[in-house]
Design a protein around this motif. Structure first.
Motif, mmCIF file in Angstrom:
data_model
loop_
_atom_site.group_PDB
_atom_site.id
_atom_site.type_symbol
_atom_site.label_atom_id
_atom_site.label_comp_id
_atom_site.label_asym_id
_atom_site.label_seq_id
_atom_site.Cartn_x
_atom_site.Cartn_y
_atom_site.Cartn_z
ATOM 1 N N ILE A 214 0.830 -1.211 0.000
ATOM 2 C CA ILE A 214 0.000 0.000 0.000
ATOM 3 C C ILE A 214 0.865 1.261 0.000
ATOM 4 C CG2 ILE A 214 -1.817 1.325 1.161
ATOM 5 C CD1 ILE A 214 -2.747 -1.328 2.425
ATOM 6 N N LEU B 30 -4.871 -1.861 -4.519
ATOM 7 C CA LEU B 30 -6.207 -2.224 -4.043
ATOM 8 C C LEU B 30 -6.249 -3.662 -3.561
ATOM 9 C CD1 LEU B 30 -8.471 -0.468 -6.713
ATOM 10 C CD2 LEU B 30 -8.072 0.223 -4.341
ATOM 11 N N LEU C 22 -4.751 -3.553 -0.161
ATOM 12 C CA LEU C 22 -5.702 -2.925 0.762
ATOM 13 C C LEU C 22 -6.839 -3.881 1.094
ATOM 14 C CD1 LEU C 22 -6.582 -0.372 2.275
ATOM 15 C CD2 LEU C 22 -7.766 0.359 0.196
ATOM 16 N N ALA C 23 -7.349 -4.586 0.078
ATOM 17 C CA ALA C 23 -8.427 -5.549 0.308
ATOM 18 C C ALA C 23 -7.963 -6.658 1.250
ATOM 19 C CB ALA C 23 -8.891 -6.139 -1.022
#
Length: 260
Positions: A58, A81, A84-85
């Motif tokens: 990230i 992403l 982050l997920a």
């Protein structure tokens, strides 16, 4: 909730982000038949091996402003992403199953498989059997050890989850429209094996609804033509997670609604 569980959330987020970074690698390399450990990650444009800062989940992407440090080529935000997920989901799962922490033995592997397959489908429009078949074996063993419902619920979920999409594919072929990919069929069967027959029906509905809404929005905005295929795996992934985590209250709400 036990106060000690909250203390674990921040470490779980960073562990999930690290795994999310690894899942990006697996989802990109496995369909190519490449090793997931060698060679080291590099820029897709200049092929320069990434440094330690670039590999920080990230924050590496944010610090480099979404560009390669060496050649300046933009790096897709999908990678960030995915990290982050992974962080959010790893931290959220204990909160979603506070009274059934034994279910985390199912939840964490499920999230991991879905993240890998989502990356692969977005990158190549492919859900590789090298991921799905071992996952089927893994979740069969896990459900034999931990099954809140009778085992036949999961077996029927496997059959019905895949069977519904096979039927959709056959109907689409008969109507002269693009058929459902076999990877999507196998993935839905896998989801049925994990969450059981009742919730896989909800997953089929939610994934179809989500795919239709986003597909129509992309067509309406001119970013997609009607003939352009879109990967369906990510919609199955989102539908399955919503069904798995919130399916029972959603089904109860719907039943209460129609009885009124």
């Amino acid at each position: 909730m036990d106060g000690q569980l909250w203390v674990l959330l921040v470490p779980l987020f960073f562990i999930g982000a690290l795994f999310g970074s690894f899942f990006n690698v697996v989802g990109i390399r496995v369909p190519r038949g490449q090793s997931v450990v060698h060679p080291r990650s590099s820029c897709g444009s200049c092929h320069q091996t990434l440094g330690p800062v670039d590999l920080i989940p990230i924050f590496g992407w944010l610090l480099r402003k979404g560009k390669c440090h060496y050649c300046g080529t933009p790096i897709s935000g999908v990678y960030m992403l995915g990290e982050l997920a992974g962080g959010v989901l790893f931290a959220a799962l204990p909160l979603l199953f506070p009274d059934h922490l034994e279910e985390l033995w199912i939840a964490y592997p499920l999230v991991s498989v879905l993240l890998i397959l989502t990356v692969s489908d977005l990158k190549y429009m492919l859900l590789p059997n090298k991921i799905i078949y071992p996952a089927m074996l893994l979740f069969t063993l896990l459900r034999l050890l931990n099954h809140p419902l009778p085992l036949w619920h999961y077996a029927l979920g496997f059959v019905l989850g895949g069977g519904i999409l096979i039927s959709v594919s056959l109907i689409a072929t008969w109507m002269g429209k693009p058929a459902m990919g076999f990877g999507d069929i196998r993935l839905m069967a896998l989801i049925g094996l994990v969450i059981g027959v009742k919730l896989v029906l909800l997953c089929v509905f939610l994934s179809a609804l989500l795919g239709s809404v986003i597909g129509l929005a992309l067509i309406g905005s001119g970013k997609l033509s009607r003939s352009t295929p879109i990967p369906y795996g990510p919609f199955i992934a989102v539908g399955s997670l919503v069904s798995y985590c919130y399916g029972d209250p959603l089904v109860s709400w719907y039943l209460d609604l129609i009885t009124l």
